[in-house]
Design an enzyme around this catalytic site. Structure first.
Site, PDB file in Angstrom:
ATOM      1  CE1 TYR A   1      17.607  73.078  66.094  1.00 43.37           C
ATOM      2  CE2 TYR A   1      17.074  71.353  64.509  1.00 43.37           C
ATOM      3  CZ  TYR A   1      17.077  71.837  65.801  1.00 43.37           C
ATOM      4  OH  TYR A   1      16.552  71.077  66.826  1.00 43.37           O
TER       5      TYR A   1
ATOM      6  CE  LYS B   1      21.487  62.673  62.681  1.00 48.13           C
ATOM      7  NZ  LYS B   1      21.349  62.805  64.139  1.00 48.13           N
TER       8      LYS B   1
HETATM    9  C1  LIG Z   1      20.133  63.344  64.808  1.00 43.96           C
HETATM   10  C2  LIG Z   1      19.804  62.626  66.031  1.00 43.96           C
HETATM   11  C3  LIG Z   1      18.484  62.242  66.313  1.00 43.96           C
HETATM   12  C4  LIG Z   1      17.340  62.659  65.443  1.00 43.96           C
HETATM   13  O1  LIG Z   1      17.419  62.093  64.185  1.00 43.96           O
HETATM   14  P1  LIG Z   1      16.570  62.763  62.979  1.00 43.96           P
HETATM   15  O2  LIG Z   1      16.741  61.785  61.866  1.00 43.96           O
HETATM   16  O3  LIG Z   1      17.219  64.080  62.734  1.00 43.96           O
HETATM   17  O4  LIG Z   1      15.181  62.886  63.436  1.00 43.96           O
HETATM   18  C5  LIG Z   1      18.255  61.484  67.430  1.00 43.96           C
HETATM   19  N1  LIG Z   1      19.255  61.124  68.242  1.00 43.96           N
HETATM   20  C6  LIG Z   1      20.542  61.476  68.011  1.00 43.96           C
HETATM   21  C7  LIG Z   1      21.607  61.027  68.949  1.00 43.96           C
HETATM   22  C8  LIG Z   1      20.851  62.242  66.911  1.00 43.96           C
HETATM   23  O5  LIG Z   1      22.118  62.625  66.686  1.00 43.96           O
END
Ligand SMILES: *Cc1c(COP(=O)(O)O)cnc(C)c1O
Length: 636
Positions: free
Chosen positions: A236, A480
């Site tokens: 990005y 995450k």
């Molecule tokens: C960040 C995010 C994803 C994708 O996760 P990555 O680890 O970046 O692939 C999927 N769903 C939501 C709600 C997110 O915030």
């Protein structure tokens, strides 16, 4: 400042003797400071022996010759905290020779060891030990406890011992020097001076290592940016972005530490991953333990304790899920892909062709094809639209869901939703009751309900955001914060209802999905340690504190002519501006550069300024974030 920290393997090994010998050689270059001392004053001795050197008074001196913490306790006193000691650095124009007390693991305060102070200083260390018998073991043990610290040289004081030098070098790869000390009892100032002058080449060699360390570091920032521009492609980010990426050399608590020494507040928790704080000690410890035990194992046909412990913990967090299962993958997008594939297979195995997903406007579920299909953001993914599969993207309203189901009932596999907060779509928040109503409609129609908790887990003041609505989803995606932000790991939790369908020995009906690093033991070990921390519940107080901060401070911009909305949910605070250009607004790079200049890392989503901080963030840092918000509003 080009400070050096003098650390001993233990007490009474010659740190002060070394400091005196060193200072004798470089009295015009360095000043001396021993922040904490007990018993006979080393500071006084250094003053006597090197009168021409600048010697600063200790921050605290205790007369009794025992651990500072113990004397302080006996006297009903306290030891200054790591932060207070850092802040008390004398305003010296010369770099400091900073002498520590005891060994690296000596207790400093009620809840910190001296190593915590040494790490926080971020200056190179000269490790001093005595060359008497046992030197090798003492030095190697001290090096173990100094992990994460730049030890630039080992100095053995006393008669030279080539075997010890060789062995220490072999296991640490560090330069090892021997320094003779005065014979017999001649430890007076003139003997020390003589011994220093007679060994000047050794001292100069050590000082050159210090110089080199600092020189390398100062060209490091520019060099790394230059190499980055030549070889690396960032997510990005336009390849010709005017503002170069900031080189980060370390991270702790809510800070990223840049190559030029600046400490920047990570107000977005490094893309929403960092949960407690950077390099959170219990997680670092878990990683170290696991790294020395089990690096990786193929997860088809083998298993391991870390994954099992984590899976059990995750499933226990969902009430009534006896018989659920956890499928591991690497990131949020794959956690979502897994959920989508499971949903389709769930229907297929019952003989249905249900393969249309209902998703919501402004949702974001990741960057792989399935995840893009259910996100369908024209700015992010418009270019790939012809390859995305068919979905029904609807407004986030119950009526819209009812209508969508009425149109395509026989084909719909599942509803996919970000609970309570739509993250990348602009930190849009909606009531828990809406989530509950949507879930009830889906349940009545027997659709699967997939919650994407990749951003929301642990951020809304509860473990799971869906829990605010008292609902029972069928598939839960998390990633995450799963490892507290330390390593990539994701999990898709499947409800008993889904798992039952897969309870087969038939190989043609297994779930056809897996990644090379599925359930990587290191990531699982850190995630399991993180899970144990979450069970203690202290994090909830931190989350409440941050939420209370937003509640108290964000309303100040309500009604401001440039501000469209302020909102917050759990630890996420948002100020949305009236700004043309949406996500690609030209204001965004200007805001980011200005925020960084003010010591805060932000990544506004178009006109949406938000802060989603690590839980440890302190009040002063939150205040700074608000100052940055104000500055952003001012230039908008
Ligand atoms: C960040 C995010 C994803 C994708 O996760 P990555 O680890 O970046 O692939 C999927 N769903 C939501 C709600 C997110 O915030």
């Amino acid at each position: 400042m080009r400070d050096i920290i003098i650390v001993g393997t233990d007490t009474e090994v010659g740190k002060t003797t070394f400091s005196i010998i060193y200072l004798n050689a470089f009295s015009d270059k360095y000043a001396y400071w021993k922040p904490l001392e007990t018993g006979d004053s080393d500071t006084a001795r250094v003053r006597d022996c090197v009168p021409e050197a600048c010697v600063y008074t200790p921050l605290r001196h205790f007369a009794e010759a025992v651990a500072p913490l113990l004397v302080a306790r006996r006297q009903g006193d306290t030891i200054p905290s790591v932060g207070e000691i850092l802040a008390a650095r004398p305003p010296s124009k010369q770099p400091l020779l900073i002498e520590t007390f005891g060994g690296p693991l000596s207790p400093l305060t009620e809840n910190a060891l001296q190593i915590d102070l040494i790490r926080a200083w971020r200056s190179p260390v000269i490790l001093v030990g005595s060359s008497r018998i046992g030197a090798i073991g003492r030095i190697l043990s001290a090096c173990e406890s100094l992990h994460g610290v730049s030890v630039i040289a080992v100095v053995l004081l006393g008669p030279p011992d080539p075997f010890a030098e060789e062995q220490i070098h072999r296991y640490t790869q560090l330069p090892v020097f021997s320094l003779a000390t005065p014979q017999n009892d001649h430890w007076d100032a003139s003997s020390l001076r003589r011994i220093s002058l007679s060994q000047l080449p050794v001292l100069q060699a050590i000082d050159q290592l210090v110089e080199r360390y600092y020189d390398d570091r100062s060209c490091f920032a520019a060099e790394i940016q230059e190499l980055d521009q030549r070889y690396v492609w960032h997510p990005y980010t336009p390849l010709l972005e005017a503002v170069l990426p900031a080189p980060v050399v370390a991270a702790e608590e809510e800070y990223l530490i840049l190559a030029d020494g600046r400490r920047v507040i990570d107000a977005i928790a490094s893309w929403w991953t960092i949960l407690h704080g950077h390099c959170h000690p219990p997680l670092v410890a878990a990683l170290r333990r696991a790294a020395a035990t089990l690096d990786h194992t193929v997860f088809a046909g083998t298993t391991h304790f870390y994954a099992v412990e984590l899976a059990e913990g995750l499933l226990r967090s969902v009430p009534g899920w006896n018989g659920g299962r956890v499928f591991f993958s690497d990131n949020g997008s794959t956690a979502v892909e897994v959920a989508l594939k499971m949903a389709v297979q769930y229907w297929r195995m019952q003989g249905y062709s249900k393969d249309i997903f209902i998703c919501f406007q402004n949702s974001y579920h990741g960057d792989t094809f399935g995840a893009m299909s259910i996100s369908r953001d024209p700015i992010y993914f418009g270019m790939y639209d012809s390859l995305l599969f068919e979905v029904m993207q609807i407004p986030l309203e119950v009526e819209a869901l009812v209508e969508a189901i009425r149109c395509r009932q026989d084909r719909i596999a599942a509803v996919v939703i970000e609970p309570l907060v739509q993250g990348a779509g602009g930190m849009r928040m909606y009531p828990a009751q809406t989530l509950r109503d949507l879930w009830e409609v889906a349940r009545e129609e027997n659709l699967l309900f997939i919650v994407d908790e990749v951003m929301t887990a642990c951020r809304t003041g509860r473990l799971w955001a869906f829990d605010h609505a008292g609902i029972a989803p069928d598939l839960i995606c998390t990633a995450k914060t799963l490892t507290g932000g330390m390593l990539p790991l994701a999990a898709t939790l499947a409800a008993p209802r889904v798992v039952e369908l897969f309870q087969h020995a038939d190989r043609s009906r297994m779930f056809f999905h897996g990644h090379s690093y599925t359930a990587n033991p290191l990531a699982c070990a850190v995630a399991a340690a993180n899970w144990r921390l979450l069970q203690k519940g202290d994090w909830l107080h931190q989350a409440k504190r941050i939420e209370a901060y937003w509640t108290a401070h964000l309303p100040r911009w309500r009604g401001h002519p440039k501000v469209k909305d302020v909102r917050w949910c759990g630890t996420i605070g948002v100020v949305e501006l009236n700004l043309p250009g949406g996500y690609l607004s030209e204001m965004v790079p200007r805001w980011r550069a200005m925020a960084l200049e003010m010591g805060v890392l932000l990544r506004p989503l178009g006109p949406v300024l938000y802060c989603l901080p690590p839980l440890c963030i302190r009040q002063e840092s939150l205040n700074r974030v608000l100052d940055v918000f104000q500055a952003c509003i001012d230039i908008a």
